[in-house]
Design a protein around this motif. Structure first.
Motif, PDB file in Angstrom:
ATOM      1  N   HIS A 110     -11.769  -7.837   9.465  1.00 38.76           N
ATOM      2  CA  HIS A 110     -13.180  -7.797   9.071  1.00 38.76           C
ATOM      3  C   HIS A 110     -13.385  -7.007   7.783  1.00 38.76           C
ATOM      4  O   HIS A 110     -14.341  -7.248   7.034  1.00 38.76           O
ATOM      5  CB  HIS A 110     -14.027  -7.189  10.196  1.00 38.76           C
ATOM      6  N   LEU A 111     -12.481  -6.070   7.497  1.00 35.94           N
ATOM      7  CA  LEU A 111     -12.618  -5.274   6.278  1.00 35.94           C
ATOM      8  C   LEU A 111     -12.408  -6.107   5.024  1.00 35.94           C
ATOM      9  O   LEU A 111     -12.959  -5.797   3.964  1.00 35.94           O
ATOM     10  CB  LEU A 111     -11.616  -4.112   6.300  1.00 35.94           C
ATOM     11  N   VAL A 112     -11.617  -7.177   5.125  1.00 38.20           N
ATOM     12  CA  VAL A 112     -11.307  -8.020   3.970  1.00 38.20           C
ATOM     13  C   VAL A 112     -12.575  -8.652   3.406  1.00 38.20           C
ATOM     14  O   VAL A 112     -12.709  -8.839   2.194  1.00 38.20           O
ATOM     15  CB  VAL A 112     -10.302  -9.117   4.359  1.00 38.20           C
ATOM     16  N   HIS A 113     -13.508  -8.994   4.271  1.00 36.07           N
ATOM     17  CA  HIS A 113     -14.682  -9.772   3.866  1.00 36.07           C
ATOM     18  C   HIS A 113     -15.827  -8.903   3.349  1.00 36.07           C
ATOM     19  O   HIS A 113     -16.910  -9.418   3.087  1.00 36.07           O
ATOM     20  CB  HIS A 113     -15.157 -10.618   5.043  1.00 36.07           C
ATOM     21  N   ARG A 114     -15.584  -7.619   3.196  1.00 36.44           N
ATOM     22  CA  ARG A 114     -16.656  -6.734   2.740  1.00 36.44           C
ATOM     23  C   ARG A 114     -16.780  -6.653   1.228  1.00 36.44           C
ATOM     24  O   ARG A 114     -17.741  -6.110   0.711  1.00 36.44           O
ATOM     25  CB  ARG A 114     -16.444  -5.331   3.317  1.00 36.44           C
ATOM     26  N   GLY A 115     -15.794  -7.144   0.512  1.00 38.88           N
ATOM     27  CA  GLY A 115     -15.892  -7.153  -0.936  1.00 38.88           C
ATOM     28  C   GLY A 115     -15.347  -5.894  -1.582  1.00 38.88           C
ATOM     29  O   GLY A 115     -15.168  -4.856  -0.941  1.00 38.88           O
ATOM     30  N   LEU A 116     -15.096  -6.003  -2.872  1.00 36.03           N
ATOM     31  CA  LEU A 116     -14.430  -4.940  -3.629  1.00 36.03           C
ATOM     32  C   LEU A 116     -15.217  -3.628  -3.610  1.00 36.03           C
ATOM     33  O   LEU A 116     -14.670  -2.573  -3.310  1.00 36.03           O
ATOM     34  CB  LEU A 116     -14.229  -5.407  -5.079  1.00 36.03           C
ATOM     35  N   LEU A 117     -16.511  -3.692  -3.912  1.00 36.34           N
ATOM     36  CA  LEU A 117     -17.293  -2.465  -4.011  1.00 36.34           C
ATOM     37  C   LEU A 117     -17.425  -1.780  -2.659  1.00 36.34           C
ATOM     38  O   LEU A 117     -17.279  -0.559  -2.563  1.00 36.34           O
ATOM     39  CB  LEU A 117     -18.678  -2.779  -4.583  1.00 36.34           C
ATOM     40  N   HIS A 118     -17.710  -2.547  -1.620  1.00 38.26           N
ATOM     41  CA  HIS A 118     -17.882  -1.952  -0.293  1.00 38.26           C
ATOM     42  C   HIS A 118     -16.592  -1.315   0.181  1.00 38.26           C
ATOM     43  O   HIS A 118     -16.591  -0.199   0.717  1.00 38.26           O
ATOM     44  CB  HIS A 118     -18.334  -3.033   0.696  1.00 38.26           C
ATOM     45  N   ARG A 119     -15.461  -1.988  -0.033  1.00 37.14           N
ATOM     46  CA  ARG A 119     -14.184  -1.445   0.416  1.00 37.14           C
ATOM     47  C   ARG A 119     -13.794  -0.211  -0.392  1.00 37.14           C
ATOM     48  O   ARG A 119     -13.147   0.705   0.115  1.00 37.14           O
ATOM     49  CB  ARG A 119     -13.095  -2.514   0.309  1.00 37.14           C
ATOM     50  N   ALA A 120     -14.169  -0.188  -1.662  1.00 34.00           N
ATOM     51  CA  ALA A 120     -13.799   0.942  -2.507  1.00 34.00           C
ATOM     52  C   ALA A 120     -14.519   2.217  -2.108  1.00 34.00           C
ATOM     53  O   ALA A 120     -13.958   3.312  -2.194  1.00 34.00           O
ATOM     54  CB  ALA A 120     -14.086   0.612  -3.966  1.00 34.00           C
ATOM     55  N   PHE A 121     -15.758   2.087  -1.639  1.00 31.17           N
ATOM     56  CA  PHE A 121     -16.561   3.274  -1.367  1.00 31.17           C
ATOM     57  C   PHE A 121     -16.856   3.489   0.114  1.00 31.17           C
ATOM     58  O   PHE A 121     -17.608   4.392   0.469  1.00 31.17           O
ATOM     59  CB  PHE A 121     -17.875   3.198  -2.145  1.00 31.17           C
ATOM     60  N   ALA A 122     -16.244   2.680   0.990  1.00 37.06           N
ATOM     61  CA  ALA A 122     -16.453   2.856   2.425  1.00 37.06           C
ATOM     62  C   ALA A 122     -15.761   4.128   2.906  1.00 37.06           C
ATOM     63  O   ALA A 122     -14.777   4.576   2.320  1.00 37.06           O
ATOM     64  CB  ALA A 122     -15.896   1.651   3.182  1.00 37.06           C
ATOM     65  N   PRO A 123     -16.264   4.755   3.978  1.00 39.77           N
ATOM     66  CA  PRO A 123     -15.610   5.945   4.536  1.00 39.77           C
ATOM     67  C   PRO A 123     -14.162   5.645   4.918  1.00 39.77           C
ATOM     68  O   PRO A 123     -13.846   4.547   5.381  1.00 39.77           O
ATOM     69  CB  PRO A 123     -16.467   6.266   5.768  1.00 39.77           C
ATOM     70  N   ARG A 124     -13.266   6.623   4.743  1.00 41.79           N
ATOM     71  CA  ARG A 124     -11.840   6.430   4.995  1.00 41.79           C
ATOM     72  C   ARG A 124     -11.507   6.586   6.484  1.00 41.79           C
ATOM     73  O   ARG A 124     -11.062   7.625   6.927  1.00 41.79           O
ATOM     74  CB  ARG A 124     -11.021   7.442   4.175  1.00 41.79           C
ATOM     75  N   ARG A 125     -11.779   5.574   7.271  1.00 42.63           N
ATOM     76  CA  ARG A 125     -11.405   5.617   8.686  1.00 42.63           C
ATOM     77  C   ARG A 125     -10.157   4.775   8.914  1.00 42.63           C
ATOM     78  O   ARG A 125      -9.177   5.251   9.447  1.00 42.63           O
ATOM     79  CB  ARG A 125     -12.571   5.142   9.551  1.00 42.63           C
ATOM     80  N   GLU A 126     -10.202   3.516   8.531  1.00 41.77           N
ATOM     81  CA  GLU A 126      -9.038   2.648   8.672  1.00 41.77           C
ATOM     82  C   GLU A 126      -9.056   1.661   7.526  1.00 41.77           C
ATOM     83  O   GLU A 126     -10.123   1.255   7.054  1.00 41.77           O
ATOM     84  CB  GLU A 126      -9.057   1.901  10.008  1.00 41.77           C
ATOM     85  N   ARG A 127      -7.873   1.293   7.074  1.00 39.28           N
ATOM     86  CA  ARG A 127      -7.767   0.330   5.989  1.00 39.28           C
ATOM     87  C   ARG A 127      -6.995  -0.891   6.451  1.00 39.28           C
ATOM     88  O   ARG A 127      -6.256  -0.845   7.432  1.00 39.28           O
ATOM     89  CB  ARG A 127      -7.074   0.955   4.770  1.00 39.28           C
ATOM     90  N   TYR A 128      -7.196  -1.976   5.728  1.00 42.77           N
ATOM     91  CA  TYR A 128      -6.479  -3.221   5.989  1.00 42.77           C
ATOM     92  C   TYR A 128      -5.186  -3.179   5.183  1.00 42.77           C
ATOM     93  O   TYR A 128      -5.199  -3.193   3.950  1.00 42.77           O
ATOM     94  CB  TYR A 128      -7.356  -4.392   5.565  1.00 42.77           C
ATOM     95  N   VAL A 129      -4.055  -3.101   5.869  1.00 38.17           N
ATOM     96  CA  VAL A 129      -2.755  -3.017   5.198  1.00 38.17           C
ATOM     97  C   VAL A 129      -2.218  -4.426   4.984  1.00 38.17           C
ATOM     98  O   VAL A 129      -1.993  -5.170   5.951  1.00 38.17           O
ATOM     99  CB  VAL A 129      -1.752  -2.194   6.036  1.00 38.17           C
ATOM    100  N   ASN A 130      -2.034  -4.800   3.744  1.00 30.53           N
ATOM    101  CA  ASN A 130      -1.459  -6.120   3.451  1.00 30.53           C
ATOM    102  C   ASN A 130      -0.343  -6.048   2.414  1.00 30.53           C
ATOM    103  O   ASN A 130       0.173  -7.085   1.993  1.00 30.53           O
ATOM    104  CB  ASN A 130      -2.538  -7.097   2.988  1.00 30.53           C
ATOM    105  N   SER A 131       0.043  -4.854   1.995  1.00 29.39           N
ATOM    106  CA  SER A 131       1.138  -4.695   1.041  1.00 29.39           C
ATOM    107  C   SER A 131       2.336  -4.085   1.757  1.00 29.39           C
ATOM    108  O   SER A 131       2.219  -3.047   2.400  1.00 29.39           O
ATOM    109  CB  SER A 131       0.718  -3.782  -0.116  1.00 29.39           C
TER     110      SER A 131
END
Length: 256
Positions: free
Chosen positions: A222-243
């Protein structure tokens, strides 16, 4: 789904979008901030899937020479105009054969959203013909690091780089997403070539063998669909690992 940021970006000058990408990308791709863990200084680096150049620009400051492969024509031209002089930009799609290929885009997108692909998916509506190239055909030597973001075309791109991987044994950072296709074939191929996978879910690198990448991505997609700006400034709880970082035998993140 088109985010507001993506819609606005399509109407802004490329230089502004590129500057924003370079500034924001390290906030949700912390691997970009950790280049010293896996990318040797000096030497040659290869950025496959350059987009607006967030990786190429950072690599250019660390490496003697960078080669950036970008299939979207207007993005490749933007990179030629804006990246430092030690970066060579090649317009084409990295795969396992030389010739031409169809590059697919979503409706209303010309490549700015960064989700173009040689493999057509349900989000894609139109295509353009682009050159297809192999990494081995670029004639590079002394490559210490390869970053690859090809939206499902990883297996073919690696096959086209087989000689370089055998000879130079570079570190590889590959975007792998189970929502785009099975990730096991790539992992199995590289493991068979003496590479070990690592991921960065939080502050520390952990072995891929102890991290369920597919389950993690299902839980955080669900984090993928939030867009660049939202993901960049969202609180650091969990991230989508794809690398996934693949290092040759004998190396661990942070060691030469």
């Amino acid at each position: 789904m088109t985010t507001l940021a993506a819609a606005v970006a399509a109407r802004l000058p490329g230089r502004l979008v590129g500057s924003a990408a370079v500034a924001l990308y390290p906030r949700f791709e912390p691997e970009l901030r950790r280049l010293a863990d896996f990318c040797p200084p000096g030497g040659v680096a290869l950025d496959i899937g350059g987009w607006y150049g967030p990786w190429s620009r950072r690599l250019a400051a660390r490496c003697e020479r960078v080669v950036t492969v970008e299939p979207v024509p207007h993005l490749a031209e933007h990179l030629r105009r804006t990246l430092p002089s030690n970066v060579r930009v090649v317009q084409g799609a990295a795969t396992d054969r030389e010739g031409t290929a169809q590059l697919w885009f979503p409706e209303g997108d010309q490549g700015d959203r960064g989700v173009s692909s040689l493999a057509r998916r349900d989000i894609h509506a139109h295509s353009v013909e682009v050159p297809s190239i192999t990494v081995d055909g670029l004639g590079l030597t002394g490559v210490g690091f390869v970053k690859m973001d090809v939206d499902g075309g990883e297996a073919a791109a690696l096959l086209g780089a087989a000689e370089l991987l055998r000879r130079d044994r570079p570190a590889l950072l590959i975007e792998l997403e189970s929502r785009l296709g099975p990730v096991e074939p790539v992992i199995t191929t590289l493991t068979g070539q003496g590479y070990t996978g690592w991921v960065l879910p939080h502050r520390d690198w952990v072995p891929l063998t102890g991290f369920d990448l597919v389950a993690h991505q299902k839980r955080t997609e669900h984090l993928v669909h939030r867009g660049l700006l939202h993901r960049a400034f969202a609180p650091r709880r969990e991230r989508y690992v794809n690398s996934v970082l693949f290092l040759p035998e004998g190396r661990t993140p942070g060691t030469a």
